[in-house]
Design a protein around this motif. Structure first.
Motif, PDB file in Angstrom:
ATOM      1  N   GLY A 223       0.811  -1.219   0.000  1.00 25.33           N
ATOM      2  CA  GLY A 223       0.000   0.000   0.000  1.00 25.33           C
ATOM      3  C   GLY A 223       0.839   1.261   0.000  1.00 25.33           C
ATOM      4  N   ILE A 224       2.019   1.198  -0.598  1.00 23.90           N
ATOM      5  CA  ILE A 224       2.939   2.335  -0.626  1.00 23.90           C
ATOM      6  C   ILE A 224       2.669   3.159  -1.872  1.00 23.90           C
ATOM      7  N   THR A 225       2.436   4.460  -1.681  1.00 27.50           N
ATOM      8  CA  THR A 225       2.032   5.301  -2.806  1.00 27.50           C
ATOM      9  C   THR A 225       2.960   6.479  -3.053  1.00 27.50           C
ATOM     10  N   SER A 226       4.070   6.565  -2.336  1.00 25.64           N
ATOM     11  CA  SER A 226       4.988   7.681  -2.551  1.00 25.64           C
ATOM     12  C   SER A 226       6.407   7.256  -2.204  1.00 25.64           C
ATOM     13  N   LEU A 227       7.381   8.016  -2.688  1.00 24.16           N
ATOM     14  CA  LEU A 227       8.784   7.733  -2.416  1.00 24.16           C
ATOM     15  C   LEU A 227       9.075   7.840  -0.928  1.00 24.16           C
ATOM     16  N   ALA A 228       8.507   8.844  -0.267  1.00 26.34           N
ATOM     17  CA  ALA A 228       8.735   9.015   1.168  1.00 26.34           C
ATOM     18  C   ALA A 228       8.233   7.798   1.945  1.00 26.34           C
ATOM     19  N   GLN A 229       7.057   7.296   1.577  1.00 32.08           N
ATOM     20  CA  GLN A 229       6.524   6.115   2.252  1.00 32.08           C
ATOM     21  C   GLN A 229       7.434   4.904   2.032  1.00 32.08           C
ATOM     22  N   MET A 230       8.003   4.793   0.848  1.00 31.06           N
ATOM     23  CA  MET A 230       8.893   3.670   0.559  1.00 31.06           C
ATOM     24  C   MET A 230      10.123   3.699   1.454  1.00 31.06           C
ATOM     25  N   TYR A 231      10.646   4.906   1.683  1.00 31.31           N
ATOM     26  CA  TYR A 231      11.887   5.025   2.440  1.00 31.31           C
ATOM     27  C   TYR A 231      11.743   4.574   3.885  1.00 31.31           C
ATOM     28  N   THR A 232      10.554   4.652   4.455  1.00 38.56           N
ATOM     29  CA  THR A 232      10.374   4.210   5.839  1.00 38.56           C
ATOM     30  C   THR A 232       9.441   3.006   5.922  1.00 38.56           C
ATOM     31  N   SER A 233       9.379   2.250   4.839  1.00 37.63           N
ATOM     32  CA  SER A 233       8.575   1.031   4.816  1.00 37.63           C
ATOM     33  C   SER A 233       9.423  -0.152   5.286  1.00 37.63           C
ATOM     34  N   PRO A 234       8.800  -1.300   5.518  1.00 40.28           N
ATOM     35  CA  PRO A 234       9.569  -2.496   5.889  1.00 40.28           C
ATOM     36  C   PRO A 234      10.541  -2.944   4.809  1.00 40.28           C
ATOM     37  N   TYR A 235      10.378  -2.424   3.574  1.00 41.48           N
ATOM     38  CA  TYR A 235      11.243  -2.840   2.476  1.00 41.48           C
ATOM     39  C   TYR A 235      12.513  -2.001   2.356  1.00 41.48           C
ATOM     40  N   LYS A 236      12.580  -0.898   3.073  1.00 43.25           N
ATOM     41  CA  LYS A 236      13.730   0.003   2.911  1.00 43.25           C
ATOM     42  C   LYS A 236      14.337   0.288   4.287  1.00 43.25           C
ATOM     43  N   TYR A 237      14.060   1.450   4.852  1.00 42.58           N
ATOM     44  CA  TYR A 237      14.639   1.833   6.138  1.00 42.58           C
ATOM     45  C   TYR A 237      13.549   1.812   7.208  1.00 42.58           C
ATOM     46  N   ASP A 238      13.184   0.625   7.602  1.00 39.35           N
ATOM     47  CA  ASP A 238      12.119   0.402   8.565  1.00 39.35           C
ATOM     48  C   ASP A 238      12.506   0.994   9.925  1.00 39.35           C
ATOM     49  N   PRO A 239      11.710   1.929  10.486  1.00 41.39           N
ATOM     50  CA  PRO A 239      12.045   2.515  11.788  1.00 41.39           C
ATOM     51  C   PRO A 239      12.211   1.485  12.890  1.00 41.39           C
ATOM     52  N   ASP A 240      11.392   0.441  12.876  1.00 38.62           N
ATOM     53  CA  ASP A 240      11.520  -0.595  13.902  1.00 38.62           C
ATOM     54  C   ASP A 240      12.852  -1.335  13.765  1.00 38.62           C
ATOM     55  N   ALA A 241      13.236  -1.631  12.536  1.00 38.67           N
ATOM     56  CA  ALA A 241      14.512  -2.302  12.309  1.00 38.67           C
ATOM     57  C   ALA A 241      15.677  -1.387  12.683  1.00 38.67           C
ATOM     58  N   TYR A 242      15.522  -0.087  12.391  1.00 37.89           N
ATOM     59  CA  TYR A 242      16.569   0.867  12.750  1.00 37.89           C
ATOM     60  C   TYR A 242      16.762   0.932  14.257  1.00 37.89           C
ATOM     61  N   ALA A 243      15.661   0.891  14.999  1.00 34.97           N
ATOM     62  CA  ALA A 243      15.762   0.942  16.459  1.00 34.97           C
ATOM     63  C   ALA A 243      16.490  -0.291  16.982  1.00 34.97           C
ATOM     64  N   ALA A 244      16.167  -1.445  16.429  1.00 39.65           N
ATOM     65  CA  ALA A 244      16.825  -2.675  16.862  1.00 39.65           C
ATOM     66  C   ALA A 244      18.305  -2.672  16.489  1.00 39.65           C
ATOM     67  N   THR A 245      18.612  -2.212  15.276  1.00 38.02           N
ATOM     68  CA  THR A 245      20.011  -2.152  14.847  1.00 38.02           C
ATOM     69  C   THR A 245      20.791  -1.161  15.695  1.00 38.02           C
ATOM     70  N   SER A 246      20.165  -0.063  16.079  1.00 38.29           N
ATOM     71  CA  SER A 246      20.833   0.928  16.925  1.00 38.29           C
ATOM     72  C   SER A 246      21.305   0.289  18.227  1.00 38.29           C
ATOM     73  N   LEU A 247      20.464  -0.541  18.821  1.00 35.85           N
ATOM     74  CA  LEU A 247      20.855  -1.221  20.060  1.00 35.85           C
ATOM     75  C   LEU A 247      22.004  -2.186  19.815  1.00 35.85           C
ATOM     76  N   ARG A 248      21.996  -2.866  18.659  1.00 35.72           N
ATOM     77  CA  ARG A 248      23.099  -3.781  18.347  1.00 35.72           C
ATOM     78  C   ARG A 248      24.407  -3.020  18.165  1.00 35.72           C
ATOM     79  N   VAL A 249      24.333  -1.853  17.533  1.00 37.91           N
ATOM     80  CA  VAL A 249      25.535  -1.038  17.372  1.00 37.91           C
ATOM     81  C   VAL A 249      26.073  -0.608  18.739  1.00 37.91           C
TER      82      VAL A 249
END
Length: 270
Positions: A223-249
């Motif tokens: 259901g992604i309809t714009s470039l901005a939505q793509m960038y923070t979707s699960p397919y690109k730079y997912d905020p949830d994944a970023y938070a988890a990776t931040s803790l690993r770093v």
């Protein structure tokens, strides 16, 4: 050999490579020029570069970096590390106080690792070779550090692949220069500024995604309809994944001696 201006304006991220090996004398020349010409805090040069050419070892890096095919194609993989271990051993040898095993030390060394990586990149590109940076280095920081036998206060920051290009992709668009350059103080963009700055990027970027069947299918499914939505979707730079990776770093920094061992990384300070 290309000039600096020609090298910068001709830059592309290359993801398909020929099998041609890079002569050792070319590698040595590029690295020596980069080391001599890159700025360093206190001339301590707080970085190291790990060269990987062995196919079996590249296979493991391929796995750690999310199985990106160009890692196996390119003849050379270079991992750039923030490295205070060498300097700290020298300090100990000379009876000096220990230092740099702290977060400020990490920041300095991480900055220097990125500086040297760009100098190396320019050196190879000026000679006609192609490169691609891999942001997956941070996502797999601890595992890569373990695989490369990195010592205390030494961590991977970024990685590039290098080789003879087997493609010539189109140049990726950038925002207008006024988006990046501020006169005297930071100029916060308003809604109308953002519309003007990102308008062309949104159009061309979205067209590029829609021109690739697999990406178009992903967007339609999600259901992604714009470039901005793509960038923070699960397919690109997912905020949830970023938070988890931040803790690993942060865990990697603590495990390699850049953060206090008793620091609770999961709870905010009161």
């Amino acid at each position: 050999m290309k000039t600096v201006a020609e090298t910068l304006t001709a830059h592309r991220s290359i993801r398909q490579f020929k099998a041609d090996k890079i002569p050792q004398d070319v590698i040595d020349e590029v690295l020596q020029e980069a080391i001599m010409g890159t700025s360093s805090s206190g001339n301590l040069n707080s970085y190291s570069m790990i060269m990987t050419r062995d196919p079996a070892r590249k296979q493991r890096l391929y796995e750690l970096h999310g199985e990106q095919d160009f890692i196996l194609q390119a003849p050379l993989v270079i991992t750039f590390c923030a490295d205070w271990y060498r300097t700290r051993q020298w300090l100990q040898l000379r009876g000096a106080r220990d230092n740099f095993n702290n977060f400020l030390g990490y920041q300095v060394a991480a900055n220097e690792a990125m500086l040297i990586s760009q100098s190396v990149t320019l050196g190879f590109e000026a000679r006609g070779y192609g490169i691609c940076y891999m942001g997956t280095t941070l996502q797999a920081m601890q595992d890569i550090a373990d695989y490369l036998d990195l010592p205390e206060t030494c961590l991977p920051i970024t990685t590039i692949v290098v080789g003879v290009p087997a493609e010539r992709p189109d140049r990726r668009e950038r925002l207008p220069m006024r988006a990046y350059v501020h006169d005297e103080i930071y100029q916060e963009p308003g809604p109308s500024d953002l519309e003007e700055l990102y308008g062309a990027r949104e159009e061309t970027g979205w067209q590029r995604y829609m021109s690739m069947p697999h990406l178009r299918a992903m967007c339609e499914e999600g259901g992604i309809t714009s470039l901005a939505q793509m960038y923070t979707s699960p397919y690109k730079y997912d905020p949830d994944a970023y938070a988890a990776t931040s803790l690993r770093v942060l865990e990697a920094l603590r495990g390699r001696g850049f953060l206090p061992s008793g620091l609770d990384l999961t709870q905010p300070d009161e």
